[in-house]
Design an enzyme around this catalytic site. Structure first.
Site, short mmCIF file in Angstrom:
data_model
loop_
_atom_site.label_atom_id
_atom_site.label_comp_id
_atom_site.label_asym_id
_atom_site.label_seq_id
_atom_site.Cartn_x
_atom_site.Cartn_y
_atom_site.Cartn_z
N LYS B 82 3.24 -3.96 -2.84
CA LYS B 82 2.65 -5.17 -3.42
C LYS B 82 1.25 -5.37 -2.84
O LYS B 82 1.03 -5.11 -1.65
CB LYS B 82 3.53 -6.38 -3.11
CG LYS B 82 3.15 -7.66 -3.86
CD LYS B 82 4.11 -8.80 -3.52
CE LYS B 82 3.78 -10.07 -4.27
NZ LYS B 82 4.70 -11.18 -3.93
N SER B 157 6.46 -13.50 -7.92
CA SER B 157 5.14 -12.94 -8.01
C SER B 157 5.07 -11.42 -7.81
O SER B 157 4.05 -10.82 -8.10
CB SER B 157 4.24 -13.60 -6.96
OG SER B 157 4.71 -13.31 -5.66
N SER B 181 10.02 -14.61 -4.96
CA SER B 181 9.07 -13.65 -5.53
C SER B 181 9.53 -12.20 -5.53
O SER B 181 8.93 -11.37 -6.18
CB SER B 181 7.73 -13.74 -4.80
OG SER B 181 7.00 -14.84 -5.28
#
Lengths: 483, 483
Positions: B82, B157, B181
C-alpha cells in the site's frame, strides 16, 4: 527597586550530557556539524517515522526534579503541542502538559537563593521534558532585511528540560542569582554544560505595579537576564510615567543592542491543541527508580559550599562564588590539594580569574585551561618564596589568563621582586633627592610617607616588596631626621 | 472464488510457489511473466497500482533471490505494498498530491522484513488519500475498480492492495487498517484481510493517519497465505514504542481445516441487524448453521454501547489525523513551491491548499475543531472514555466467548459514485469494523459466499493476540463455505 515588580522564569536547559537526542539516535552534540547533517527520519519528522524515548533523559529529569525538591509524577506522559513554525519539523513539539488529567514529570518544587544576605525561597511550578526545535538562520543575521531564511535541523529533537517558576522574583538581581544557581545545579548533575551556546536559555515574564505581563524571549545567560529585565522594567516604568499603559505582548531580547523589541508576529495563546502523543505510551516511574537516582545524586552546590568553607577555611562568600561554576570549583579543589594554600588559590580564582575572563569575554573553561593547576602552583610557589609580591602575583595571573603565558616566561623576563636591599636603597635615595619637600613633610607627618612609597614602587614598576620599601624609607627618614 | 482476471498460474498460493520453485528455480520467472501479463491485460481498467515496478527490475531481484542461500518463507512471492508504507527509493505518495514526488530514504520495518523473507516488492498500490475513505475513489490520482464488477468500488482505503491480490496482479499485499481499511476491501474483493492486534506489527514507516488505531496487515487470496505473511511481518520492533513484546511466528500452524477447539462464538446483534442487505444476511445465516454443524457453539449477544462507536472512532481518528498531517507544509518534501521572498505562512497555506484533497481537509478541520481549547473535554476526552468502555465490554465478552463473528460490511460493494458524495453514508460503511480498532483487537475478513456474483465478507475477531484461533476459524470457513 522600589516599584512592585513580579518576575517569573521559563528556563530551557538542553541535556547536553546525553549522547543522543531525545527520540532518535542522532548525536545531541549538534554544534560541530555542517547544517542538516545531524539528522535522521525521526528528528526530521519524515512521514512514517516514530519517536522512541532515550531513557537516560528520564533519569536526568528525575535527578533535576529531586535537586529542585519537586513532586515527581508516577508516570511519564508525552503530549503533542501544535503550532506551525518552520523550525518545527512535525509542526508539533513533543512535550508535556499539566491539564486534562495529564502531568509533567515533576511539579511543586522550591529552590532557595541568597540575595543581599537574605535567603529567599523560589517556587518551581513544573519541570517538562521536551524536544528542541531546529534553528532558523537569517543571511542578514536578523529577519529584517533578509530575503530568505535558512533552516538547520541539527538541533531538532535535542532533549530539553523546561523549568517554570512561580512569579516569585521581585528584582532582576534575584532572577539572575536564581539562574546562576540553577545553572550550577545543572552542571553538578551533569545535565547541562551551560558554557555551550544556547544550552541554557530563559524566557522571563515581568509585570510592574500589577500591570500586564510581558514575556521576554531569547535570553541566553544569567547576565543577560539581569540586563534584559532591568531594561524592560525601566521601559515599562517610562511608559507608565508618561501616562501610557502596558499591553500584554511578547518581546525579544536583542543582546547586541541591549534592548527588547516587540515580536513582529502575534503568538497564539492557548491554541496548542494539546493531546496525549499516541506514539509514546505512558511509562511508569517506579518509586524504586526514584530512590536509586536519589541515592546516587552527586553533591549539590549548597552542600558543596558548606563543605568547602569548612574543609578549606575559605569564607562562606568565596565558597558560594566557587560553587556557582562547577568547573571552577573542581579546579579549586584539585589545585588546593596539589599545591596547598587554598585561601590564596580561592582568592586568585574568585577575584582575579573570574574578573579577567568576564572583562575579556573569554569562556571560563578557556581561562581555567590557561590558569591550570600546574601554572597556579608555580605562581603560588613564587609568591610564598618571596620571589614576587602579592601585587605582582595578581598581575601575573592577569597576564596568564589574558595572554596564555607560562609563569616561567614572566619570571625570565626579569619581572621578579627586587630582593636586594641595596638596590631598593639606591632607588629610595633617588626619590629622596627628587622630592625634598615630600621628605620634609614625611619627617613631620608620618602619614605623608605613603607618597614616597608610591614613588619608589613606580620607579621599580611594582617589583619591590612594599613592606620592605616601607621599612627602608622609615629607616632613611629616621636618619634624615637626626641630621 | 477467483475473479475472471486470474489465470491458474497467476493464482497459486505461496506454498505452491515455493514448492514449484524448489523443483525448478526457473518457474519463478514463468510466474513473474504470468503475473505481468495479467497486469498488462487488466491494470488499465482496474488501476490497482500507483507505482508499478518495471518487470526487468523484478526479474533482477528474482535472480538475486535465487542465488541467495535461502529463499525464505515468502519464496519469491510478488508483494504489493500500500502506498502509505515507506519503501526506500520507491516513491510513496499516500494517494496524495502532497507526496506525489516523495521518495522515502528508508524502508518501513515491514518492508525490510518482507525483503529479508524472500518477498519481492512488485509495486505500490492505490488508496484513498492518506487512508481517508472506504472506497478508493478518494485517491488523488484515480479510483480503483472492483475486479468482480467494474461498476463497483473495491472498498477502501486499501483498495489497490485488495484488487491487486484479488485479480492476481500480485501474490499477496500489505494494507493498513485504521477503521476497516484492510477488511472492507478484502470483503468487497473476495480476499482475506487481517487487521492484527494493535502493536503486533510495527508501524515504523507507515505514514500515520490515526496513530492509536493504525495497523499494517496482510491481504491474500488464501487464509494460509495471510498467515504466512503475518508470521513474516509481526514481532517486536524497538523503533515503534507501541510495538508489543510478544512471541510470533506460529500463525501458519493454526491454519488447519478443522476447528482446533470447540469454539464458543458470539454474534453481536448490533452488527448484523440494522441496514443489512437481505442476500448478505442469507449468506451469513447459512454459514452460522454450517459452523454449528461442525460442533461450534454460536450465540447472539447484545452490545448497546456499539451505537457510539462510529462517532467515537471519527473523533479520535480525525483528531489524530489533524495532528499527524500537520507536518505536510511543502518545506522539506512533497509539494514544492517557490519560497524566496514569500512569507512562510503563505507558502504553508498554498502547499496545504493544493496538496490536500477535500476529504483530507474535512478531516483535518474536524480534528482541529475537536482538539480546540474549550471543546477538547466534550469531544476528544469523552471519545477516549467511550473507547475505554468499549474495550471493557469486549474484555467481558471474551471472558465467555473464544471468538466473535459478524459481517464485515452489511452491504454489497457500492456502485462507483454511490457513496462518495455523502460523507455520512461513506462513514457508515465502517460500522462493523471500527469498534475493533477502537478496542485494539485482531480481526480478519474472509469470503463467506456470493450474492449476485459479488463476494460477501465475514469478519472473525477475538481478544488481543488471538490471531491463531481467528486464522483457524477463518480456514474452517474457507473449507465449509462451498460445501
Amino acid at each position: 527597586m522600589n516599584n512592585d515588580v513580579m518576575i517569573g522564569l521559563e528556563v530551557h536547559a538542553q541535556i547536553t550530557y546525553l549522547r543522543t537526542k531525545l527520540f532518535c539516535g542522532c548525536s545531541s552534540n549538534y554544534r560541530e556539524n555542517p547544517p542538516n547533517t545531524n539528522v535522521c527520519p525521526v528528528c526530521l519528522g519524515l512521514p512514517g517515522s516514530l519517536p522512541v524515548l532515550n531513557k537516560a533523559a528520564l533519569e536526568k529529569a528525575i535527578a533535576l526534579s529531586l535537586a529542585l525538591n519537586c513532586k515527581i509524577s508516577d508516570k511519564l506522559l508525552f503530549v503533542r503541542k501544535h503550532y506551525f513554525y518552520p523550525d518545527l519539523p512535525k509542526n508539533y513539539q513533543i512535550s508535556q502538559y499539566d491539564r486534562y488529567g495529564l502531568t509533567p514529570i515533576a511539579v511543586n518544587g522550591e529552590v532557595t537563593i541568597e540575595v543581599d544576605n537574605k535567603v529567599k525561597t523560589i517556587r518551581i511550578r513544573r519541570i517538562n521534558i521536551e524536544e528542541d526545535t531546529g534553528r532558523i538562520v537569517y543571511p542578514e543575521r536578523s529577519v529584517l532585511g533578509s530575503k530568505y531564511a535558512l533552516i538547520d535541523y541539527n538541533r531538532a529533537g535535542v532533549a530539553l528540560l523546561e523549568i517554570v517558576t512561580e512569579p516569585d522574583f521581585r528584582s532582576p538581581r534575584e532572577a539572575r542569582v536564581f539562574l546562576d544557581k540553577l545553572g550550577s545545579i545543572l552542571e553538578h548533575l551533569e545535565i547541562t554544560d551551560t558554557s555551550l551556546e544556547g544550552a541554557l536559555r530563559a524566557d522571563a515574564n515581568v509585570s510592574v505595579n500589577g500591570g500586564s505581563r510581558i514575556e521576554i524571549k531569547n535570553i541566553g545567560s544569567p547576565k543577560d537576564l539581569e540586563k534584559a529585565l532591568n531594561y524592560e522594567i525601566a521601559r515599562q516604568l517610562n511608559i507608565i510615567k508618561s501616562g501610557g499603559t502596558i499591553e500584554r505582548e511578547t518581546r525579544h531580547w536583542i543582546k547586541e543592542k541591549g534592548i527588547t523589541v516587540a515580536s513582529r508576529v502575534k503568538e497564539l495563546e492557548g491554541e496548542y491543541r494539546y493531546f496525549p502523543d499516541p506514539d509514546l505510551p505512558p511509562i511508569p516511574i517506579s518509586k524504586g527508580l526514584i530512590e536509586l537516582i536519589s541515592k546516587s545524586l552527586p553533591e549539590l552546590p549548597d552542600s558543596r559550599a558548606r563543605r568547602i568553607a569548612k574543609e578549606y577555611g575559605v569564607s562562606d562568600y568565596v565558597a558560594s562564588v566557587l560553587v556557582l561554576h562547577k568547573k571552577l570549583c573542581d579546579h579549586f579543589e584539585h589545585s588546593s590539594k596539589v599545591c596547598g594554600n587554598p585561601k590564596l588559590i580561592s582568592s586568585l580564582l574568585v577575584n582575579d580569574l573570574l574578573r579577567w575572563v568576564d572583562e575579556a569575554g573569554i569562556p571560563l573553561a578557556v581561562g581555567i585551561n590557561r590558569l591550570n593547576t600546574d601554572r597556579l602552583c608555580k605562581l603560588v610557589h613564587y609568591f610564598s618564596n618571596g620571589l614576587i609580591s602579592i601585587k605582582l602575583l595578581k598581575d601575573y595571573v592577569r597576564q596568564v589568563v589574558l595572554e596564555d603565558i607560562n609563569p616561567e616566561e614572566l619570571v625570565s623576563r626579569g619581572l621578579t621582586t627586587i630582593g636586594e636591599e641595596e638596590e631598593i636603597e639606591k632607588v629610595v635615595d633617588d626619590v629622596f633627592k627628587e622630592n625634598p619637600k615630600a621628605v620634609s613633610d614625611a619627617i613631620k607627618d608620618p602619614k605623608a610617607i605613603n607618597f614616597l612609597v608610591g614613588q619608589v614602587m613606580r620607579k621599580t614598576k611594582g617589583r619591590a616588596d612594599p613592606k620592605l620599601v616601607n621599612e627602608i624609607i622609615r629607616r632613611r627618614l629616621a636618619e634624615y631626621g637626626l641630621k | 472464488m477467483l475473479p475472471p482476471q486470474c489465470t491458474q498460474v497467476a493464482s497459486i498460493s505461496i506454498r505452491t510457489l515455493r514448492k514449484r520453485v524448489a523443483e525448478d528455480p526457473d518457474f519463478l520467472f514463468s510466474y513473474i511473466d504470468e503475473v505481468y501479463s495479467v497486469i498488462e491485460k487488466y491494470e488499465h481498467r482496474l488501476r490497482a497500482y500507483i507505482t508499478l515496478r518495471p518487470k526487468s527490475e523484478v526479474v533482477e531481484e528474482a535472480e538475486r533471490l535465487l542465488k541467495s542461500k535461502e529463499i525464505g518463507p515468502l519464496g519469491g512471492a510478488l508483494v504489493a505494498i500500500k502506498d502509505n508504507i515507506s519503501t526506500k527509493g520507491i516513491r510513496t505518495t499516500c494517494g496524495s498530491k502532497m507526496l506525489e514526488s516523495y521518495v522515502p530514504p528508508y524502508d518501513a520495518t515491514v518492508v525490510s522484513k518482507i525483503k529479508e523473507s524472500g518477498g519481492i516488492i512488485i509495486g505500490k498500490t492505490n488508496m484513498d488519500e492518506f487512508a481517508m475513505g472506504s472506497t478508493t475513489e478518494n485517491s488523488a490520482f484515480y479510483p480503483t475498480l472492483n475486479p468482480w464488477d467494474y461498476g463497483r468500488v473495491p472498498g477502501g482505503s486499501s483498495g489497490g492492495s485488495a484488487v491487486a491480490v484479488a485479480a492476481c496482479e500480485a501474490t499477496v499485499a500489505l494494507g493498513s487498517d485504521t477503521g476497516g481499511s484492510i477488511r472492507l476491501p478484502a470483503a468487497y474483493t473476495g480476499t482475506v484481510g487481517i487487521k492484527p492486534t494493535y502493536g503486533l506489527v510495527s508501524r515504523y514507516g507507515l505514514i500515520a493517519y490515526g496513530s492509536s488505531l493504525d495497523q499494517i496487515g496482510p491481504i491474500a487470496r488464501y487464509v494460509e497465505d495471510a498467515a504466512v505473511v503475518l508470521d513474516v511481518i509481526s514481532g517486536h520492533d524497538p523503533r515503534d514504542s507501541t510495538s508489543l513484546r510478544v512471541r510470533t511466528g506460529y500463525f501458519r500452524d493454526y491454519v488447519v481445516d478443522y476447528p482446533l477447539k470447540n469454539y464458543r462464538v458470539a454474534v453481536i446483534e448490533e452488527m448484523v441487524s440494522e441496514g443489512v442487505d437481505r442476500g448478505v444476511m442469507k449468506v451469513f445465516s447459512k454459514l452460522l448453521e454450517k459452523l454449528e454443524g461442525r460442533g461450534l457453539t454460536v450465540e447472539f449477544k447484545r452490545m448497546p454501547l456499539l451505537q457510539y462507536s462510529l462517532p467515537t472512532y471519527y473523533i479520535i481518528a480525525m483528531a489524530e489525523a489533524s495532528s499527524n498531517l500537520a507536518r505536510y507544509d511543502g518545506l522539506k518534501y512533497g509539494v514544492r513551491l517557490e519560497v524566496e521572498g514569500k512569507l512562510w505562512t503563505d507558502v504553508y497555506r498554498k502547499a496545504r491548499m493544493l496538496g490536500f484533497g477535500d476529504e483530507v481537509k474535512r478531516r483535518i478541520l474536524i480534528g482541529t475543531y475537536v482538539l480546540s481549547e474549550g471543546l477538547y473535554e466534550g469531544y476528544y476526552l469523552k471519545a477516549a472514555k467511550v473507547r475505554r468502555l468499549l474495550y471493557e465490554e469486549f474484555t467481558k465478552l471474551f471472558k465467555v466467548y473464544d471468538l466473535a463473528i459478524s459481517l464485515t460490511s452489511p452491504i454489497l460493494p457500492p456502485r462507483v459514485g454511490e457513496v462518495i458524495s455523502d460523507p455520512i453514508k461513506l462513514y457508515s460503511l465502517d460500522i462493523n469494523t471500527v469498534p475493533i480498532n477502537l478496542a485494539g483487537l485482531p480481526a480478519l475478513s474472509v469470503p463467506g459466499g456470493f450474492v449476485e456474483g459479488l463476494p460477501v465478507g465475514i469478519q472473525v475477531f477475538g481478544p488481543p493476540l488471538s490471531e491463531g484461533y481467528i486464522l483457524n476459524l477463518a480456514r474452517v470457513i474457507e473449507v465449509i463455505r462451498d460445501e
